[in-house]
Design a protein around this motif. Structure first.
Motif, short mmCIF file in Angstrom:
data_model
loop_
_atom_site.label_atom_id
_atom_site.label_comp_id
_atom_site.label_asym_id
_atom_site.label_seq_id
_atom_site.Cartn_x
_atom_site.Cartn_y
_atom_site.Cartn_z
N ALA A 56 0.87 -1.09 -0.07
CA ALA A 56 -0.01 0.09 -0.06
C ALA A 56 0.86 1.14 -0.08
O ALA A 56 1.82 1.17 0.54
CB ALA A 56 -0.84 -0.15 1.18
N GLN A 57 0.33 2.50 -0.60
CA GLN A 57 0.88 3.72 -0.47
C GLN A 57 0.34 4.35 0.65
O GLN A 57 -0.75 4.54 0.79
CB GLN A 57 0.48 4.54 -1.84
N LEU A 58 1.36 4.69 1.73
CA LEU A 58 0.79 5.37 2.79
C LEU A 58 0.99 6.81 2.69
O LEU A 58 1.75 7.37 2.02
CB LEU A 58 1.70 4.91 4.03
N GLN A 71 -8.11 4.60 6.26
CA GLN A 71 -9.30 5.06 5.47
C GLN A 71 -8.63 4.69 3.97
O GLN A 71 -7.40 5.11 3.74
CB GLN A 71 -9.78 6.42 5.40
N VAL A 72 -9.38 4.09 3.24
CA VAL A 72 -9.13 3.71 1.68
C VAL A 72 -9.10 5.09 1.05
O VAL A 72 -10.38 5.22 0.87
CB VAL A 72 -9.74 2.61 1.35
N GLN A 73 -8.11 5.50 0.38
CA GLN A 73 -8.41 6.67 -0.36
C GLN A 73 -8.39 6.36 -1.86
O GLN A 73 -9.20 6.87 -2.73
CB GLN A 73 -6.92 7.50 -0.40
N GLN A 74 -7.81 5.17 -2.34
CA GLN A 74 -7.90 4.50 -3.41
C GLN A 74 -7.77 3.02 -3.55
O GLN A 74 -6.93 2.71 -2.64
CB GLN A 74 -7.12 5.30 -4.55
N THR A 75 -8.17 2.43 -4.65
CA THR A 75 -7.64 0.90 -4.53
C THR A 75 -7.06 0.78 -5.90
O THR A 75 -6.46 -0.77 -5.76
CB THR A 75 -9.21 0.11 -4.62
N LYS A 76 -7.01 1.27 -7.02
CA LYS A 76 -6.38 1.10 -8.26
C LYS A 76 -5.55 2.12 -8.43
O LYS A 76 -6.09 3.45 -8.44
CB LYS A 76 -7.36 0.42 -9.22
N PRO A 77 -4.55 2.16 -9.15
CA PRO A 77 -3.68 1.09 -9.41
C PRO A 77 -3.00 0.39 -8.22
O PRO A 77 -2.59 -0.81 -8.41
CB PRO A 77 -2.81 1.44 -10.55
N MET A 78 -2.72 1.21 -7.27
CA MET A 78 -2.28 0.76 -6.13
C MET A 78 -3.07 1.17 -4.83
O MET A 78 -3.67 2.35 -4.75
CB MET A 78 -0.84 1.03 -5.72
N LEU A 79 -3.35 0.22 -3.74
CA LEU A 79 -3.94 0.75 -2.70
C LEU A 79 -3.11 1.86 -1.99
O LEU A 79 -2.11 1.80 -1.61
CB LEU A 79 -3.88 -0.36 -1.67
#
Length: 721
Positions: A56-58, A71-79
């Motif tokens: 994941a990208q933090l 909190q999930v900001q985006q799922t694609k192309p990388m979490l």
């Protein structure tokens, strides 16, 4: 073994597989607990969420081996994850702060505990879902039970809706079983409106597994042709033709014509019987009425109906009918009636019976009732246990194989590139579908030789099917013909539903049909699915209109009836039970899990029969029979509460029987050889059969006391599975 009730044990055995499921699906905006395992350059990290690990990208500098709320900001192309609140051991504070961020300023202890549970178990949720869940929890009964149901809903990615919650809450926590809920409505059906009463009463009787009309299967089939919609009549005729009992040249119009003739003849017999009864009882004695009687009788003579009456099975005694005929020719009918009054009264009864028999006559369709029943059972056994998509692949494969093996002159024709490509693609699809074991048995049962079956197996498993086809033209031509026969006997949906309906009637209501225990179970399971309407919404979406009669449809109709308002809660409880079945079905890319709950009367016991099935999923979407887990929960008269835990790995079966009866060991020893033999016939190997006792800590918590129903006298064991 710790002290457990049978339902608690069942839930514990269920959860063992759930713990090993992959992590939940993450969506943009979701909140979820997780642990940082490794840190990489450029603010990247390996994060563990539930049972899965992902890169994941933090958006913040974090510490290894610490837990956070993301909190999930985006799922694609990388979490991409953003830290909302780190726990660092302050669980209650984290829950409070998170709830305050979502606009809940003064959360209760139960609300904070629920949120903390979501975070600790790494279950993703959105703010909207959480608010809805907390509202449902506050409006429900015991908070601890509601909390567990809601946690289960989140972990299964189920919609957080009140209707879903109520269905699961009824199924898993309420003391009233499905059987008891159905029975409670059945006793009050008489208070409903006439239309609702007739529909719902009939459906309840069938879903409970009780005997209904008592009509023979022949009469049930003929009623289809007399009263059912045109689509059902067509399906019934096609089913009879496919079974081999009715000629393919027989048309629906021919059947309808004969039914009309039968109806007219039945009406003529009834009219004569009514006129004769008036004369015999003295209610009509005029010359005109006597002439009318004689004219009606002569009409029966001119149409040859008297001969049919005399040969009718309804008339064992011929003298009363003979006297009725004699009345038409005597010179003094009044004196004749007085002298033969008793025997003519008997003639009236026999004539009415002949009229009813003529109305439902089936011999012009059903030549031999016993033969038909055997043909229907055979047709059921020929159905391949595959999905709709796999069946479609087999139909295409059979068609292409027949084209490619069709001889032109004395030699097979050259293969076109298009057909060759299609053969290769279909062979590859069938290779991964896992259909071969079922197909092999069907081909052998239809008389295919072993060399031809082996040639087809080689063809499907080959990386170069066209080469195999060219090298084995004769055996593949033979098996292509057999495969066509197998596929021609595969029933479309309408005929399959009709077959199950007829077999259920013959097995459950009239005991006319003899089937193996396995086939009976499958018929009852399929019939219950049809009758209960647990797939009502799926059928509604597929057809665009309400499906044919089912219990769920009848309940939805009954709930609109003002007379049903006193039992609305009980109707809703049954509806919740029925709604729960499709809700608890869970499917991922790797696995399938579903639950079946049926009234025990289908199997001769008093309480519900519950079955959980979970297993790996094959590429074609079907459950893999080589790797699965099946749980049975039964409440039996002799063994009491019983849980059967069956685990299958590489077709090796491990069986554990949980009861509170230590004397069951002798029964296991007695039945184990037949179990081993039965499994071997299905290409399974029995590894172990173990028995463990359930230590019931409080009998009031068990399902035994859910309903106070009269017990039956039974023998040493209750139900052979």
């Amino acid at each position: 073994m710790s002290s457990l009730t049978a339902p608690q044990l069942l839930n514990q055995l269920r959860s063992s597989a759930v713990l090993n499921q992959p992590s939940q699906t993450l969506q943009q905006g979701s909140l979820v607990g997780g642990k940082v395992l490794k840190l990489y350059p450029q603010a990247k990290a390996l994060v563990q969420i539930g049972g899965g690990q992902m890169n994941a990208q933090l958006e913040a500098s974090l510490s290894v081996n610490e837990r956070y709320v993301f909190q999930v900001q985006q799922t694609k192309p990388m979490l991409r994850l953003k830290v909302v609140e780190g726990e660092k051991g302050k669980t209650l504070q984290s829950s409070t702060q998170l709830l305050q961020q979502l606009g809940i300023s003064s959360p209760s202890k139960s609300q904070m505990s629920f949120v903390n549970e979501l975070i600790q178990r790494d279950i993703p949720f959105t703010g909207k879902e959480l608010k809805e869940a907390l509202q449902i929890m506050e409006q429900s009964g015991p908070r601890s039970k509601a909390s567990q149901i809601l946690l289960d809903m989140f972990s299964r990615n189920l919609p957080v809706q009140s209707s879903v919650f109520q269905a699961l809450y009824t199924k898993y926590t309420e003391p009233s079983s499905l059987t008891a809920s159905l029975q409670s409505i059945f006793t009050d059906v008489e208070s409903f409106g006439s239309q609702t009463r007739a529909s719902l009463g009939h459906q309840l009787q069938q879903v409970l597994g009780r005997k209904g009309s008592g009509l023979s299967l022949d009469k049930i089939i003929m009623r289809t042709f007399m009263n059912a919609p045109l689509g059902e009549q067509t399906a019934a005729l096609q089913l009879l033709q496919r079974s081999g009992h009715v000629s393919n040249h027989t048309s629906l119009s021919q059947i309808q014509t004969q039914l009309t003739i039968n109806h007219n003849q039945s009406s003529a017999i009834q009219t004569f019987a009514a006129l004769l009864e008036e004369q015999v009882n003295g209610t009509q004695s005029s010359l005109h009425s006597m002439d009318h009687l004689k004219d009606t009788g002569r009409n029966l003579t001119s149409k040859g109906i008297w001969e049919q009456i005399m040969s009718s099975k309804a008339n064992h005694e011929k003298l009363p009918i003979h006297k009725a005929q004699q009345l038409l020719t005597v010179s003094d009918p009044v004196s004749f009636i007085k002298q033969n009054q008793t025997i003519l009264q008997q003639a009236v009864k026999q004539l009415n019976a002949s009229a009813a028999s003529k109305e439902s006559e089936s011999s012009f369709v059903i030549k031999n009732s016993g033969e038909l029943k055997g043909q229907l059972v055979s047709l059921f056994q020929q159905q391949l246990p595959v999905s709709k998509n796999t069946k479609s692949l087999l139909h295409q494969f059979s068609s292409i194989l027949n084209k490619l093996t069709e001889p032109k002159g004395n030699m097979p024709g050259p293969m076109s590139p298009k057909l060759g490509q299609a053969l290769n693609q279909l062979s590859e699809s069938l290779q991964v579908s896992g259909v071969w074991s079922s197909l092999k048995g069907a081909l052998s049962n239809h008389g295919a030789s072993q060399p031809s079956v082996e040639a087809l197996e080689f063809l499907i498993g080959s990386s170069n099917p066209t080469k195999v086809l060219n090298e084995n033209p004769s055996p593949l031509k033979e098996v292509a013909n057999t495969l066509s026969q197998v596929m021609n006997n595969q029933l479309p949906k309408g005929e399959a539903a009709k077959l199950i309906k007829w077999l259920r009637h013959g097995v459950q209501e009239t005991n006319e049909i003899a089937m193996s225990s396995k086939d009976q179970f499958l018929v009852k399971l399929k019939a219950y699915t049809q009758l209960s309407g647990i797939n009502y919404e799926y059928q509604l979406a597929e057809r665009g209109e309400a499906p044919s009669s089912s219990l769920k449809g009848s309940i939805l109709q009954a709930m609109q009836d003002p007379l049903a308002s006193p039992v609305a809660d009980r109707l809703q409880r049954v509806l919740n039970h029925l709604n729960a079945a499709p809700i608890v079905m869970q499917e991922s890319e790797q696995s399938i899990q579903f639950n079946v709950q049926m009234p025990g009367e289908w199997f001769g016991i008093e309480q519900d029969v519950t079955m959980d099935v979970e297993g790996n999923k094959k590429e074609n979407g079907e459950i893999d029979p080589d790797y699965c887990h099946i749980l049975f929960y039964l409440n039996l008269q002799s063994l009491k509460e019983t849980v059967i835990d069956m685990r299958i790995q590489q077709r090796v079966v491990q069986l554990t029987l949980f009861t509170d009866n230590s004397g069951v060991e002798d029964l296991i020893h007695m039945l184990k050889p037949s179990l081993e033999k039965g499994l071997e016939q299905l290409n399974y190997k029995l590894s172990t059969v173990r028995h463990k006792e359930i230590n019931l800590k409080d009998s009031s918590e068990t399902a035994i006391n859910r309903v106070n129903t009269p017990t039956r006298k039974t023998g040493g064991f209750d139900l052979k599975i």
